[in-house]
Write an enzyme that holds these catalytic residues in place. Structure first.
Site, mmCIF file in Angstrom:
data_model
loop_
_atom_site.group_PDB
_atom_site.id
_atom_site.type_symbol
_atom_site.label_atom_id
_atom_site.label_comp_id
_atom_site.label_asym_id
_atom_site.label_seq_id
_atom_site.Cartn_x
_atom_site.Cartn_y
_atom_site.Cartn_z
ATOM 1 N N ASP A 172 66.923 163.677 -19.679
ATOM 2 C CA ASP A 172 66.305 163.294 -18.622
ATOM 3 C C ASP A 172 65.262 162.046 -18.800
ATOM 4 O O ASP A 172 65.004 161.512 -19.804
ATOM 5 C CB ASP A 172 65.839 164.652 -17.760
ATOM 6 C CG ASP A 172 65.679 164.337 -16.358
ATOM 7 O OD1 ASP A 172 65.707 163.486 -15.859
ATOM 8 O OD2 ASP A 172 65.523 165.522 -15.936
ATOM 9 N N ASP A 233 68.755 164.088 -7.293
ATOM 10 C CA ASP A 233 69.346 165.490 -7.573
ATOM 11 C C ASP A 233 69.773 165.780 -6.331
ATOM 12 O O ASP A 233 69.233 165.853 -5.166
ATOM 13 C CB ASP A 233 68.330 166.599 -8.054
ATOM 14 C CG ASP A 233 67.730 166.134 -9.322
ATOM 15 O OD1 ASP A 233 67.891 165.238 -9.958
ATOM 16 O OD2 ASP A 233 67.027 167.264 -9.895
#
Length: 428
Positions: A172, A233
């Site tokens: 990430d 997301d």
């Protein structure tokens, strides 16, 4: 001061990009892939984040907290319920698996209460089932949920993951202090993983975090990553799926050509089998993720998935489109009359075609398209056999180059077809 380049709930504005130049059927990828021999077709598996998020409350919610028990149960089901048999092989841990601090030797460590056997034991268990284990870390100073980041520890963390037997790393991009840190960190971790000698799929979020500040260089990204997230997301909502599809079609001129064996655009998890999508919307996600050559990483509860959602996710015909060895990402061909038409070139001169109804009102929408307009005009020249794969499978028969294909599409739904060249079918 630490600048959090991006969190999970922020997203950059996007400019409309229309794509008129499409893939040549046998075109050569302009970008060199990451040379680790992995992800020759899109990665398939299960990832905890969308469904289970960062639930640390194992005392009150033992069945849904991020724990060794959750992943072992999912591993069992991936084998016993047929997921592994159709290609879902990576069981992936997302954020919130770590202890709050590194150990005495500065290594990452799993939370000892929630993962009493550590990641090595979990990896051994997953491998004993014939599956592979994915794990999560962050290029920055902290993960998005605030656990230890990998900045300053790339070599150590890569070797730690290899020693544990990890097979995939989702890396990430929260809590970076500069663009250089972000880009160099992603590159360095790619090299560090390869130096371990272990085969570890590298899943990046590099362009997602870079885009608000700088235009991503996908040729460069592809040289370091096996797949990469571009956009927000996903959440368990139709609005989220629509936004991902809209973003992908707007930017397809920039991203489609770079995808191929070894490197894929990642529109994020499949949320089929959860709460937010109607049946037709679940069909749309499955069909379009197959057209987009997307990694198929489910985020759902395999312990309580409906038979209908399970059958959709395990549909071998649709999975075969997603996993097609030609490795060409599909694209939106046209948008007209409240319908989008997407298509994807496949092996053996076949094509996949998806027709999506954009309307969210009324009943099924009748749509007709000239066969000659599909597959660059060659899919059905001089003829083809058409099979509807979703929402139900139907053999529609032979279509000549000059004929039309008519269908009915439910609101927010998609009809997925496969077109096989008549000459190829006749040889078989």
């Amino acid at each position: 001061r630490v600048m959090k380049l991006r969190s999970r709930d922020q997203w950059p504005g996007c400019a409309l990009m229309l794509r008129f130049l499409a893939l040549a059927l046998c075109g050569v990828l302009g970008a060199r892939a990451l040379n680790n021999g992995l992800a020759r077709t899109p990665t398939m598996g299960w990832l905890h984040w969308e469904r289970f998020m960062c639930n640390l409350n194992c005392q009150e919610e033992p069945d849904s907290c991020i724990s060794e028990q959750l992943f072992m149960q999912m591993a069992d089901l991936m084998v016993s319920d047929g997921w592994k048999d159709v290609g879902y092989e990576y069981l992936c841990i997302d954020d919130c698996w770590m202890a709050p601090q590194r150990d005495s030797e500065d290594r990452l460590q799993a939370d000892p209460q929630r993962f009493p056997g550590g990641i090595r034991r979990l990896a051994n268990y997953v491998h004993s089932k014939g599956l592979k284990l994915g794990i999560y870390a962050d290029v920055g100073n902290k993960t998005c949920a605030g656990f230890p980041g990998s900045f300053g520890h790339y070599d150590l963390d890569a070797q730690t993951f290899a020693d544990w037997g990890v097979d995939l790393l989702k890396f990430d991009g929260c809590y970076c202090d500069s663009i250089n840190h972000l880009e160099n960190g992603y590159k360095y971790m790619s090299l560090a993983l390869n130096r371990t000698g272990r085969s570890i799929v590298y899943s990046c979020e590099w362009p997602l975090y870079l885009r608000p500040f700088h235009k991503p260089n996908y040729t460069n990204i592809r040289q370091y990553c096996n797949h990469w997230r571009n956009f927000d997301d996903v959440s368990d909502s139709w609005q989220s799926i629509k936004r991902i599809l809209d973003w992908t079609s707007f930017y397809q001129e920039k991203i489609v050509d770079v995808a191929g064996p070894g490197g894929w655009n990642d529109p994020d998890m499949l949320v089929i089998g959860n709460f937010g999508l109607s049946w037709d919307q679940q069909v749309t996600q499955m069909a379009l993720w197959a057209i987009m050559a997307a990694p198929l990483l489910m985020s759902n509860d395999l312990r309580q998935i409906s038979p209908q959602a399970k059958a959709l996710l395990q549909n071998k015909d649709v999975i075969a489109i997603n996993q097609d060895p030609l490795g060409k990402q599909g694209y939106r061909l046209r948008k007209e009359d409240n319908v989008e038409v997407w298509e994807r070139p496949l092996s053996n001169l076949a094509w996949a075609v998806a027709m999506r109804n954009l309307q969210e009102i009324g009943g099924p929408y009748s749509y007709t398209i000239a066969v000659v307009s599909l597959g660059r005009g060659v899919a059905c020249n001089p003829g083809c056999f058409v099979t509807q794969l979703l929402p139900v499978k139907k053999e529609l028969g032979f279509y000549e180059w000059t004929s039309s294909l008519k269908t009915q599409i439910n609101p927010t739904g998609t009809v997925l077809f496969q077109l096989e060249a008549a000459r190829m079918v006749q040889k078989n």
